[in-house]
Motif scaffolding. Structure first.
Motif, PDB file in Angstrom:
ATOM      1  N   CYS A   1       5.887  -0.970  -8.533  1.00  0.00           N
ATOM      2  CA  CYS A   1       6.563  -1.716  -7.472  1.00  0.00           C
ATOM      3  C   CYS A   1       7.723  -2.513  -8.081  1.00  0.00           C
ATOM      4  CB  CYS A   1       5.574  -2.605  -6.742  1.00  0.00           C
ATOM      5  SG  CYS A   1       4.920  -3.922  -7.770  1.00  0.00           S
ATOM      6  N   ASP A   2       8.573  -3.038  -7.217  1.00  0.00           N
ATOM      7  CA  ASP A   2       9.787  -3.724  -7.700  1.00  0.00           C
ATOM      8  C   ASP A   2       9.478  -4.927  -8.570  1.00  0.00           C
ATOM      9  OD1 ASP A   2      11.208  -1.908  -6.322  1.00  0.00           O
ATOM     10  OD2 ASP A   2      11.599  -3.197  -4.571  1.00  0.00           O
ATOM     11  N   ASP A   3       8.475  -5.697  -8.121  1.00  0.00           N
ATOM     12  CA  ASP A   3       8.199  -6.930  -8.872  1.00  0.00           C
ATOM     13  C   ASP A   3       6.999  -6.736  -9.802  1.00  0.00           C
ATOM     14  OD1 ASP A   3       6.457  -6.592  -6.829  1.00  0.00           O
ATOM     15  OD2 ASP A   3       6.419  -8.705  -6.209  1.00  0.00           O
ATOM     16  N   VAL A   4       6.917  -5.575 -10.427  1.00  0.00           N
ATOM     17  CA  VAL A   4       5.785  -5.279 -11.293  1.00  0.00           C
ATOM     18  C   VAL A   4       5.687  -6.324 -12.414  1.00  0.00           C
ATOM     19  CG1 VAL A   4       7.031  -3.766 -12.882  1.00  0.00           C
ATOM     20  CG2 VAL A   4       4.569  -3.414 -12.529  1.00  0.00           C
TER      21      VAL A   4
ATOM     22  N   THR B   1       1.055  -2.262  -9.493  1.00  0.00           N
ATOM     23  CA  THR B   1       1.651  -3.577  -9.274  1.00  0.00           C
ATOM     24  C   THR B   1       1.649  -4.415 -10.548  1.00  0.00           C
ATOM     25  OG1 THR B   1      -0.528  -4.263  -8.514  1.00  0.00           O
ATOM     26  CG2 THR B   1       1.104  -3.746  -6.823  1.00  0.00           C
TER      27      THR B   1
ATOM     28  N   ASN C   1      -2.240  -0.454  -3.577  1.00  0.00           N
ATOM     29  CA  ASN C   1      -1.907  -1.059  -4.867  1.00  0.00           C
ATOM     30  C   ASN C   1      -2.984  -0.802  -5.910  1.00  0.00           C
ATOM     31  OD1 ASN C   1       0.349  -2.056  -3.698  1.00  0.00           O
ATOM     32  ND2 ASN C   1      -0.457  -4.130  -3.407  1.00  0.00           N
TER      33      ASN C   1
END
Lengths: 386, 602
Positions: free
Chosen positions: A90-93, A59, A6
């Protein structure tokens, strides 16, 4: 420990409408900023750092300043797109933007949201017009309330900053102010004690005797009051000056405090990331015009790529980690230093601190108590080996 | 040069500090042609920087002047410049013993002061003829009449023929020189044919010449190449140089009866020369040695520690070098928990102590921590033994002590009467016993017995501040007496701080203890815990202060960019900690102890 795949990205926008008297950040008042030119330079520096950190995943992105809400939204959009195309996210950035509560800025919130910003942090500082004037802010309490309302509609999450321990502020004043401010709170608030930093307007005024600051006893009292009110309100502190509902913490800032890797892009921005097993510290040139020139010429403005020693890494990890309620695993310190934590922390002193209730250990994790957090500078000075 | 005794005059100049003694001496030298105008630095006789700067004379000096009197005869005048301060009264008495007369210098604007008195009495004890000289008459505030009356009233000396003069302008200098010849007696005895007999007045180390010995010849001669014997130390040496100061070094073939000068004899250390010793011819010795002097005894003690512990060796060397020329400086290794390794030093008095500290700091570039000055106590133990206690830390267990005796002084204070009330109160507070109170005009003379311990603390500073600098003070040691003395300890979180232990009178313990605790409370930075600061006698706490815990000490904002800065601050903090001393959980900066030890503003 954070996954070493990350990485967090910090983008510094160095311009403000005016300079606040308490602020010692790298900011400048400028009239004509060529936004297109800035976007191009940001992209260049991003590319440069990408070459060093290929394979990582982003992230969080944080637009700080200065006043990045003065940026035209296409700059933010261009930067975000560039990051997505280089590292990927990432998905939940978490994509945060610092904003001031003026109409020029909150009118753009919806466009920033469209550009990919999903969290805004508003520099409210106070809901009292007299205090705002003292702090040299250009907005009113009414502006602040309006900005918060629009932010709540425009973004997934919002936070705002408050400043306390103003000259002559009593415990009673602060309680009232904080209660009032909390009625506008979302899931996150940062509450900072006013400090007088060298090189600021306040520093000159303070030295001249124009005003006095609260002593540590009063400051300590206000700090303790803040902790208990915020806790009652369901916004406990997770870091010295940061409060959030569970899960609403600033992901980006958590990377700093957990001593994760981050890249700093823009004038005066700092980065710290691992390249070939070494932690490298970078620091962008502070002057905006020179920064642009350097980036255009070489792709990067950082004039130093300092390799941080293993011991210093451990000290930095500890220094940041103990700012957090969650504490820091001793194994994390050992991972940074490559040796026993006892080389970094004096074990006898740690024993003392445990006895005195300043720290506790839960399995491997060194957890500071609240009384330790509010005296952290002394605690660190005490704990570290010579 | 003939050795006619009647053409020699040996005299000293005595005065209170700042009354212009050295300037007057310079003027006498210049008038007699000892120095050209261009050679005259101010106060040529004060050769140490510190002497010139502070306007004091520490070491005795002697200069030979040739004066052609009005009667047409050339006289040899040997001038001794003596220290004015009480701490060096031992040196004064030595100098006076080698002369027959004195010039008493009194400032025409200041009048008679305490040291004037002390020195004059010493001169009288040595059977000196005394010429009063009223100096600084060129100043607008000069009042010759008033000062003359004071000399008569306070000292009891006939001042009708006192000589008004000014060392600065040269006024009255000829009259003074003439008076030296006409009023002071020539050397009393002196036989050219008798075996050599000379008094060792003083000695000092010179890097080029080795040990230089100042002598006064009584009988016979001292010649180059002569084998001489030091009668007391029973050593034999060969003279390699004989000479005088004019004040420049001038080598001669010999020194004869009544003359003063110097010799060198291949001696490397001043410890080999005993001041007051009699020097005679090895083969043809005199029958009887001279009376000699009492050895000087250090009266005031304090410990000196280097702030930077790595400078311990340097401090040791520096003290050694100073001791080369100062036989009254004593020192011994000491180790303190609070302050590290250092030395317990003995001094003649407070000024001596101050001067040594200053020379160490200035000439040797040392940063020092001096502990509070203390005196030598006599501890009588129940088993009949007596021990001399130089350091409160070494105090034996109370149960083994029968009684403690402390040194007393007889102090003379002269003051304008408006400050008398305040000074009486000061003496009373310091456990003084009044012996005498007399007036001369609007000035009062106060004689008190005081424990020396009360004087070394900050008495002199208080005296000066109460009297706005107008009172003067002098003292002599006046024996030991038992008293209710206790050792007071200062504890930080229950651990004794050795450097702050002191012996005090029981009646003062609480006051002193409280003052010190309060002071430490101000000086110790607040920490994460509360700290108890206590003063205790034995197991009993007599004063206590609590330093509350630091309520808040944290950087409010710290994000990515601040990490380096923050770490650097921490490094700085850690560096500062090298000067910290650990007391349990508590870390106390050395500076807190240093400041607690500073006198004067307690």
């Amino acid at each position: 420990m954070p996954d070493n795949k990350n990485i967090a990205l910090y983008i510094h926008w160095p311009f403000c409408v005016s300079k606040c008297p308490y602020c010692d950040f790298n900011s400048f008042v400028a009239q004509d900023v060529n936004h297109r030119e800035w976007l191009d330079a940001y992209k260049k520096e991003l590319e440069y750092y990408y070459e060093l950190t290929k394979g990582k995943i982003v992230t969080s992105i944080f637009f700080g300043g200065g006043t990045p809400s003065l940026m035209q939204p296409f700059v933010a959009e261009g930067v975000i797109d560039k990051i997505v195309s280089l590292w990927g996210i990432c998905d939940d950035v978490e994509v945060s933007l610092e904003a001031n509560p003026s109409s020029v800025e909150y009118d753009k919130f919806i466009d920033f949201a469209a550009a990919g910003i999903n969290r805004v942090s508003i520099g409210v500082q106070s809901f009292d017009d007299r205090q705002l004037a003292f702090l040299g802010r250009k907005h009113s309490a009414e502006d602040a309330i309006k900005a918060i309302k629009i932010a709540a509609k425009s973004f997934d999450r919002y936070s705002f900053d408050l400043i306390y321990a103003l000259p002559e502020q009593t415990a009673c004043d602060w309680k009232k102010s904080l209660d009032n401010a909390l009625s506008y709170a979302g899931g996150h608030i940062s509450v900072y004690q006013l400090t007088i930093e060298k090189g600021t307007d306040f520093y000159t005024k303070y030295r001249r005797g124009d005003f006095t600051v609260l002593d540590d006893d009063c400051g300590g009292e206000l700090y303790e009051i803040t902790q208990s009110i915020m806790e009652q309100y369901g916004l406990p502190s997770y870091e010295i000056s940061n409060h959030a509902k569970k899960g609403e913490e600033s992901k980006h800032n958590m990377t700093y405090w957990r001593y994760g890797d981050y890249i700093g892009v823009g004038p005066g921005a700092h980065g710290r990331f691992i390249v070939n097993g070494e932690k490298i510290a970078t620091k962008g040139h502070r002057a905006p015009d020179i920064w642009i020139k350097k980036v255009n010429k070489t792709g990067c403005s950082s004039h130093e790529f300092e390799v941080i020693s293993r011991k210093d890494r451990a000290i930095e990890a500890l220094m940041m980690g103990l700012r957090l309620k969650e504490g820091i695993p001793l194994s994390r310190i050992e991972l940074e230093s490559g040796s026993s934590w006892k080389e970094i922390i004096n074990p006898d002193k740690m024993e003392n601190m445990i006895k005195e209730g300043f720290v506790s250990t839960k399995e491997d994790i060194l957890i500071p108590s609240s009384k330790a957090i509010q005296r952290l500078d002394s605690l660190l000075g005490y704990l570290l080996t010579e | 040069m003939s050795h006619k005794l009647e053409h020699i005059r040996n005299f000293a100049i005595i005065a209170h500090i700042d009354h212009g003694k050295s300037t007057l001496a310079d003027r006498l030298i210049q008038t007699c042609g000892g120095l050209e105008e261009r050679d005259m630095k101010q106060q040529v006789l004060d050769s140490m920087d510190i002497e010139r700067e502070r306007g004091i004379t520490i070491k005795a000096q002697t200069v030979r002047l040739i004066y052609k009197a009005k009667n047409g005869i050339e006289y040899q005048l040997n001038l001794m410049d003596t220290p004015g301060h009480v701490d060096f009264s031992y040196e004064v008495s030595r100098s006076l013993a080698s002369c027959e007369g004195s010039i008493l210098v009194v400032d025409a604007t200041q009048g008679v002061e305490a040291q004037t008195l002390a020195n004059v009495y010493q001169a009288i004890d040595n059977n000196h003829e005394i010429i009063p000289a009223i100096n600084k008459i060129d100043l607008p505030a000069a009042d010759v009449e008033k000062v003359a009356t004071e000399i008569e009233d306070v000292i009891g000396l006939d001042a009708s023929e006192a000589i008004p003069c000014s060392g600065k302008s040269g006024l009255g200098i000829d009259e003074l020189l003439e008076a030296i010849v006409t009023k002071l007696p020539p050397p009393h005895e002196g036989d050219i044919n008798a075996p050599t007999k000379a008094l060792l007045v003083d000695s000092w180390y010179d890097p080029y010449l080795g040990v230089v010995i100042l002598v006064r010849v009584i009988d016979g001669f001292l010649k180059k190449g002569q084998k001489i014997k030091f009668m007391n130390s029973k050593t034999v040496r060969e003279i390699d140089r004989v000479g005088i100061f004019t004040p420049k070094h001038v080598l001669l073939d010999e020194l004869g009866p009544g003359e003063m000068g110097f010799i060198t004899a291949g001696i490397k250390e001043i410890s080999e020369t005993q001041v007051g010793d009699t020097i005679t011819d090895d083969k043809n010795p005199c029958h009887e040695a001279l009376a000699g002097f009492k050895p000087s005894i250090p009266m005031v003690f304090c410990s000196l520690f280097p702030i930077d512990s790595s400078e311990y060796e340097k401090l040791k060397d520096s003290l050694g070098k100073l001791a080369l020329n100062d036989s009254s400086l004593h020192f011994e290794t000491e180790s303190s928990q609070a302050l590290g390794m250092g030395f317990r030093c003995g001094f003649l008095g407070l000024l001596h102590m101050e001067i040594i500290q200053e020379r160490l700091e200035r000439e040797f570039d040392l940063d020092l921590i001096p502990t509070a000055p203390s005196v030598v106590y006599h501890i009588y133990k129940t088993n009949g033994d007596m021990i001399e206690l130089y350091n409160p830390v070494d105090m034996p267990d109370i149960v083994s002590i029968d009684r403690i005796e402390e040194p007393w002084i007889k102090a003379t204070i002269l003051t304008p009467d408006e400050y008398l009330g305040g000074l009486l109160q000061l003496c009373q507070e310091r456990r003084g016993e009044q012996i005498e109170l007399t007036y001369a005009g609007n000035r009062a003379m106060l004689v008190y017995r005081l424990p020396l311990n009360e004087v070394v603390f900050d008495f002199y500073d208080r005296l000066k501040s109460i009297s706005r600098g107008y009172a003067s003070f002098d003292y002599e040691i006046d024996g030991y007496a038992p008293n209710d003395l206790v050792k007071m300890e200062i504890r930080v979180n229950n651990e004794p701080v050795d450097a702050l232990s002191m012996i005090v009178h029981r009646s003062q313990a609480e006051y002193r203890g409280r003052a010190l605790c309060e002071r430490l409370k101000e000086l110790i930075p607040r920490q994460m815990f509360k700290i108890a600061i206590q003063a205790a006698i034995g197991g009993k706490i007599i004063a206590r202060e609590t330093l509350s815990a630091l309520r808040k000490d944290v950087t409010a904002k710290c994000y990515g960019g601040d990490i380096s800065r923050k770490r650097k601050l921490l490094e700085k903090q850690k560096k500062g900690k090298k000067k910290m001393r650990q007391y349990g959980n508590v870390e106390i900066p050395q500076s807190a102890f240093i400041n607690a030890l500073k006198m004067g503003d307690n």
